[in-house]
Write a protein that holds these residues in place. Structure first.
Motif, PDB file in Angstrom:
ATOM      1  N   VAL A 208      -0.077  -1.330  -0.429  1.00  0.00           N
ATOM      2  CA  VAL A 208       0.270  -0.012  -0.231  1.00  0.00           C
ATOM      3  C   VAL A 208       0.880   1.201  -0.271  1.00  0.00           C
ATOM      4  CG1 VAL A 208      -1.718   1.565   1.759  1.00  0.00           C
ATOM      5  CG2 VAL A 208      -1.726  -0.725   1.075  1.00  0.00           C
ATOM      6  N   ASP A 209       2.141   1.457   1.187  1.00  0.00           N
ATOM      7  CA  ASP A 209       3.128   2.252   0.797  1.00  0.00           C
ATOM      8  C   ASP A 209       3.451   2.583  -0.127  1.00  0.00           C
ATOM      9  OD1 ASP A 209       2.232   3.012   3.950  1.00  0.00           O
ATOM     10  OD2 ASP A 209       3.402   1.800   4.491  1.00  0.00           O
ATOM     11  N   LEU A 224      -2.835  11.938  -0.976  1.00  0.00           N
ATOM     12  CA  LEU A 224      -3.340  11.133  -1.667  1.00  0.00           C
ATOM     13  C   LEU A 224      -3.764  10.320  -0.327  1.00  0.00           C
ATOM     14  CD1 LEU A 224      -2.148   9.224  -4.681  1.00  0.00           C
ATOM     15  CD2 LEU A 224      -2.141   8.352  -2.400  1.00  0.00           C
ATOM     16  N   SER A 225      -5.123   9.649  -0.710  1.00  0.00           N
ATOM     17  CA  SER A 225      -5.293   8.236   0.232  1.00  0.00           C
ATOM     18  C   SER A 225      -6.038   7.069  -0.390  1.00  0.00           C
ATOM     19  CB  SER A 225      -6.548   9.206   1.072  1.00  0.00           C
ATOM     20  OG  SER A 225      -8.074   8.934   0.398  1.00  0.00           O
ATOM     21  N   VAL A 236     -14.969   1.260   5.877  1.00  0.00           N
ATOM     22  CA  VAL A 236     -13.790   2.134   5.019  1.00  0.00           C
ATOM     23  C   VAL A 236     -13.239   2.059   5.872  1.00  0.00           C
ATOM     24  CG1 VAL A 236     -13.057   3.538   3.740  1.00  0.00           C
ATOM     25  CG2 VAL A 236     -15.052   2.375   3.285  1.00  0.00           C
ATOM     26  N   VAL A 237     -11.688   2.142   6.010  1.00  0.00           N
ATOM     27  CA  VAL A 237     -10.120   2.002   6.755  1.00  0.00           C
ATOM     28  C   VAL A 237      -9.604   2.336   5.927  1.00  0.00           C
ATOM     29  CG1 VAL A 237      -9.788   0.260   6.379  1.00  0.00           C
ATOM     30  CG2 VAL A 237      -8.533   1.132   8.490  1.00  0.00           C
ATOM     31  N   GLN A 238      -8.718   3.941   6.666  1.00  0.00           N
ATOM     32  CA  GLN A 238      -7.435   4.737   5.608  1.00  0.00           C
ATOM     33  C   GLN A 238      -6.687   3.413   6.134  1.00  0.00           C
ATOM     34  OE1 GLN A 238      -7.649   6.863   3.414  1.00  0.00           O
ATOM     35  NE2 GLN A 238      -9.980   8.483   4.592  1.00  0.00           N
ATOM     36  N   GLY A 251      -7.625   6.418  11.043  1.00  0.00           N
ATOM     37  CA  GLY A 251      -8.376   6.563  11.736  1.00  0.00           C
ATOM     38  C   GLY A 251      -8.900   5.503  12.120  1.00  0.00           C
ATOM     39  N   PRO A 252     -10.046   5.375  13.039  1.00  0.00           N
ATOM     40  CA  PRO A 252     -10.803   4.047  13.333  1.00  0.00           C
ATOM     41  C   PRO A 252     -11.728   3.788  11.835  1.00  0.00           C
ATOM     42  CG  PRO A 252     -11.794   5.700  14.082  1.00  0.00           C
ATOM     43  CD  PRO A 252     -10.728   6.307  13.823  1.00  0.00           C
TER      44      PRO A 252
END
Length: 333
Positions: A208-209, A224-225, A236-238, A251-252
């Motif tokens: 992902v990174d 960007l996310s 949905v999680v970041q 975040g949660p």
């Protein structure tokens, strides 16, 4: 002075052989012009010299209406004002497709009249525009022979202009295709570099990174996310979030129902989108910035597709300018 002396210059006739020789030379030089701008300037100069005209206009037909492509007018006058005055004559030439000569005002002495010529630019039955020339009686008088000269010059100019447009159109197509090929090559290079990284790293977060860092580099973006969708929990999680170049803490998980309409469409339908302004974002159903972040000026998002469903989304924002993204960017993303 007696009238026959101060009007003698109005009775003169042009040297036909000299004019024909000039037209032949002009025709050759017309086809040597390397660009439309050069051709337009050359035409104005040639008409002025060939006829001794005081005013010359080159008017081209465009989708938006008549366009002045070149002009020569006395100091203190404007081409736009002249075009407005002669518009009825251009309309007539548009219908008749014939060159026309006028002397006016009617009833005035020849020395007090102005000679006006209009000749359409016709190439392969297509009207490209018009040549206009005029001359006050103080300086001379245009005759039927001058009308025929301008008509011949207009015919030569129309062919040269059509040929040049065709050439420029082909060059533009080649340039566009070259740019497209280069863009596709860049896209393939991007995908290849990410695939190489995927092959070398098995850790999910490292993948992902890698993708996030590479996309930020390609899009020159500091915002960007990458968001992952847990379909079982419907949250949905970041996984990756950078704003103004700074990594934000994860975040949660957020319930999908708490997300905005475009995000729901991305997850449910898998169709990417971009919005060029904040007004467009609001109209699409975006609710502005997520708490703790800034509201961007333009945004683009694309789904991460799995074999059976959408797995998540990638979002890129721009805080510096509107309309930062388009269809080509969406394809790459």
């Amino acid at each position: 002075l007696p009238a026959e002396r101060y009007t003698a210059h109005l009775q003169g006739t042009a040297n036909l052989q000299e004019s024909v020789e000039r037209l032949v030379d002009t025709g050759l030089r017309l086809n040597e012009q390397a660009s439309s701008d050069a051709l337009h300037a050359f035409l104005i100069e040639e008409v002025a010299e060939l006829l001794g005209a005081r005013r010359v206009l080159l008017v081209l037909e465009t989708a938006a209406g008549p366009h002045i492509a070149g002009a020569q007018v006395p100091e203190g006058e404007t081409p736009e004002a002249l075009l407005q005055v002669i518009s009825p004559w251009l309309d007539e030439a548009r219908h008749t497709r014939q060159a026309a000569l006028r002397h006016g005002p009617d009833g005035a002495e020849a020395i007090d009249q102005r000679s006006c010529l209009v000749a359409p630019l016709m190439a392969q039955q297509q009207l490209l525009g018009y040549l206009y020339a005029d001359l006050e009686g103080l300086y001379g008088r245009l005759h039927d022979g001058d009308r025929d000269l301008l008509a011949t010059l207009a015919a030569q100019a129309a062919v040269a202009l059509a040929n040049l447009r065709t050439q420029e159109g082909l060059e533009q197509q080649v340039a566009e295709r070259t740019a497209q090929a280069e863009q596709r090559a860049d896209e393939l290079a991007l995908i290849n570099s990410i695939q190489q990284g995927l092959a070398a790293r098995l850790d999910f977060q490292a993948i992902v990174d890698l993708v996030g860092d590479k996309l930020r580099e390609v899009f020159s973006s500091e915002d960007l996310s990458i968001r992952w969708w847990d379909d079982e929990a419907d949250t949905v999680v970041q996984l990756y979030s950078v704003e103004h170049g700074q990594h934000l803490p994860k975040g949660p998980p957020r319930p999908v129902g708490a997300t905005n309409a475009p995000t729901l469409r991305l997850l449910r339908e898998g169709v990417g989108a971009w919005f060029g302004t904040r007004d467009e974002q609001i109209a699409a159903g975006l609710k502005g910035a997520v708490p703790g972040t800034d509201w961007c000026l333009s945004i683009i998002a694309a789904p991460i597709r799995g074999t059976r469903r959408v797995l998540g989304i990638i979002v890129i924002e721009n805080h510096e300018r509107e309309h930062a993204y388009g269809e080509a960017d969406l394809r790459v993303l």
